[in-house]
Design a protein around this motif. Structure first.
Motif, mmCIF file in Angstrom:
data_model
loop_
_atom_site.group_PDB
_atom_site.id
_atom_site.type_symbol
_atom_site.label_atom_id
_atom_site.label_comp_id
_atom_site.label_asym_id
_atom_site.label_seq_id
_atom_site.Cartn_x
_atom_site.Cartn_y
_atom_site.Cartn_z
ATOM 1 N N ASP A 35 28.067 28.681 45.509
ATOM 2 C CA ASP A 35 29.019 29.787 45.355
ATOM 3 C C ASP A 35 28.361 31.163 45.450
ATOM 4 O O ASP A 35 28.907 32.150 44.987
ATOM 5 C CB ASP A 35 29.755 29.659 44.025
ATOM 6 N N ARG A 36 27.188 31.229 46.059
ATOM 7 C CA ARG A 36 26.501 32.520 46.151
ATOM 8 C C ARG A 36 25.736 32.637 47.457
ATOM 9 O O ARG A 36 25.566 31.671 48.181
ATOM 10 C CB ARG A 36 25.556 32.709 44.969
ATOM 11 N N LYS A 37 25.280 33.843 47.725
ATOM 12 C CA LYS A 37 24.474 34.087 48.918
ATOM 13 C C LYS A 37 23.001 34.106 48.522
ATOM 14 O O LYS A 37 22.632 34.703 47.511
ATOM 15 C CB LYS A 37 24.854 35.420 49.555
ATOM 16 N N VAL A 38 22.195 33.443 49.337
ATOM 17 C CA VAL A 38 20.748 33.413 49.116
ATOM 18 C C VAL A 38 20.061 33.639 50.454
ATOM 19 O O VAL A 38 20.658 33.456 51.511
ATOM 20 C CB VAL A 38 20.281 32.070 48.503
ATOM 21 N N THR A 39 18.800 34.020 50.407
ATOM 22 C CA THR A 39 18.055 34.196 51.653
ATOM 23 C C THR A 39 17.474 32.855 52.098
ATOM 24 O O THR A 39 17.316 31.925 51.296
ATOM 25 C CB THR A 39 16.907 35.205 51.484
ATOM 26 N N VAL A 40 17.157 32.785 53.371
ATOM 27 C CA VAL A 40 16.507 31.589 53.914
ATOM 28 C C VAL A 40 15.184 31.372 53.176
ATOM 29 O O VAL A 40 14.835 30.250 52.812
ATOM 30 C CB VAL A 40 16.287 31.734 55.434
ATOM 31 N N ARG A 41 14.462 32.451 52.916
ATOM 32 C CA ARG A 41 13.196 32.377 52.182
ATOM 33 C C ARG A 41 13.405 31.706 50.819
ATOM 34 O O ARG A 41 12.656 30.829 50.413
ATOM 35 C CB ARG A 41 12.621 33.784 51.992
ATOM 36 N N TRP A 42 14.450 32.131 50.103
ATOM 37 C CA TRP A 42 14.749 31.542 48.793
ATOM 38 C C TRP A 42 15.024 30.047 48.943
ATOM 39 O O TRP A 42 14.563 29.237 48.132
ATOM 40 C CB TRP A 42 15.955 32.233 48.149
ATOM 41 N N GLY A 43 15.776 29.683 49.977
ATOM 42 C CA GLY A 43 16.100 28.273 50.197
ATOM 43 C C GLY A 43 14.859 27.425 50.412
ATOM 44 O O GLY A 43 14.732 26.332 49.856
ATOM 45 N N ILE A 44 13.931 27.937 51.203
ATOM 46 C CA ILE A 44 12.688 27.209 51.457
ATOM 47 C C ILE A 44 11.902 27.043 50.157
ATOM 48 O O ILE A 44 11.434 25.946 49.831
ATOM 49 C CB ILE A 44 11.845 27.932 52.528
ATOM 50 N N LEU A 45 11.767 28.119 49.411
ATOM 51 C CA LEU A 45 11.032 28.047 48.144
ATOM 52 C C LEU A 45 11.726 27.131 47.145
ATOM 53 O O LEU A 45 11.071 26.408 46.386
ATOM 54 C CB LEU A 45 10.840 29.445 47.558
ATOM 55 N N HIS A 46 13.049 27.131 47.151
ATOM 56 C CA HIS A 46 13.804 26.257 46.248
ATOM 57 C C HIS A 46 13.524 24.786 46.566
ATOM 58 O O HIS A 46 13.323 23.972 45.658
ATOM 59 C CB HIS A 46 15.300 26.558 46.361
ATOM 60 N N VAL A 47 13.499 24.445 47.839
ATOM 61 C CA VAL A 47 13.218 23.059 48.238
ATOM 62 C C VAL A 47 11.793 22.665 47.840
ATOM 63 O O VAL A 47 11.560 21.555 47.349
ATOM 64 C CB VAL A 47 13.454 22.860 49.751
ATOM 65 N N ILE A 48 10.840 23.578 48.028
ATOM 66 C CA ILE A 48 9.455 23.297 47.630
ATOM 67 C C ILE A 48 9.382 23.042 46.126
ATOM 68 O O ILE A 48 8.765 22.074 45.669
ATOM 69 C CB ILE A 48 8.523 24.455 48.045
ATOM 70 N N GLU A 49 10.023 23.901 45.355
ATOM 71 C CA GLU A 49 10.009 23.754 43.894
ATOM 72 C C GLU A 49 10.683 22.449 43.464
ATOM 73 O O GLU A 49 10.180 21.729 42.594
ATOM 74 C CB GLU A 49 10.717 24.944 43.255
ATOM 75 N N HIS A 50 11.799 22.132 44.077
ATOM 76 C CA HIS A 50 12.537 20.917 43.736
ATOM 77 C C HIS A 50 11.696 19.671 44.048
ATOM 78 O O HIS A 50 11.614 18.742 43.237
ATOM 79 C CB HIS A 50 13.857 20.890 44.514
ATOM 80 N N THR A 51 11.061 19.684 45.203
ATOM 81 C CA THR A 51 10.204 18.563 45.593
ATOM 82 C C THR A 51 9.020 18.433 44.641
ATOM 83 O O THR A 51 8.654 17.324 44.230
ATOM 84 C CB THR A 51 9.717 18.746 47.042
ATOM 85 N N ALA A 52 8.425 19.553 44.265
ATOM 86 C CA ALA A 52 7.293 19.531 43.335
ATOM 87 C C ALA A 52 7.701 18.932 41.990
ATOM 88 O O ALA A 52 6.928 18.191 41.375
ATOM 89 C CB ALA A 52 6.738 20.939 43.147
ATOM 90 N N THR A 53 8.905 19.230 41.551
ATOM 91 C CA THR A 53 9.393 18.665 40.289
ATOM 92 C C THR A 53 9.476 17.147 40.384
ATOM 93 O O THR A 53 9.031 16.428 39.484
ATOM 94 C CB THR A 53 10.770 19.258 39.935
ATOM 95 N N HIS A 54 10.034 16.649 41.486
ATOM 96 C CA HIS A 54 10.121 15.196 41.664
ATOM 97 C C HIS A 54 8.736 14.556 41.734
ATOM 98 O O HIS A 54 8.513 13.489 41.157
ATOM 99 C CB HIS A 54 10.920 14.849 42.920
ATOM 100 N N LEU A 55 7.814 15.199 42.430
ATOM 101 C CA LEU A 55 6.455 14.658 42.504
ATOM 102 C C LEU A 55 5.811 14.620 41.125
ATOM 103 O O LEU A 55 5.089 13.675 40.791
ATOM 104 C CB LEU A 55 5.606 15.470 43.479
#
Length: 74
Positions: A35-55
């Motif tokens: 429900d919000r606008k984010v930058t592509v940069r934020w999206g990439i960093l979010h995926v990295i952070e999410h993956t790191a949490t799972h690892l």
């Protein structure tokens, strides 16, 4: 396990292909995320952070098993 390894390697190749083809000028473009606008940069960093949490979860689970004398054998 070889199938899982192959899938992970395929995902890594696809990710590298997408990221290397992304022009730096697009990193600050906005996209809608939920429900919000984010930058592509934020999206990439979010995926990295999410993956790191799972690892981290995987590593902690493995350490817990090892501390109880259990071994994971694929």
């Amino acid at each position: 396990m070889p199938e899982l390894q192959a899938r992970l390697e395929g995902a890594a190749r696809a990710t590298k292909e997408v990221l290397t083809s992304l022009p730096p000028s697009q990193l600050d473009e906005e996209r809608k995320f939920r429900d919000r606008k984010v930058t592509v940069r934020w999206g990439i960093l979010h995926v990295i952070e999410h993956t790191a949490t799972h690892l981290g979860h995987i590593q902690l689970t493995r350490q817990l098993w090892a501390s109880q004398g259990k071994r994971f054998s694929p």
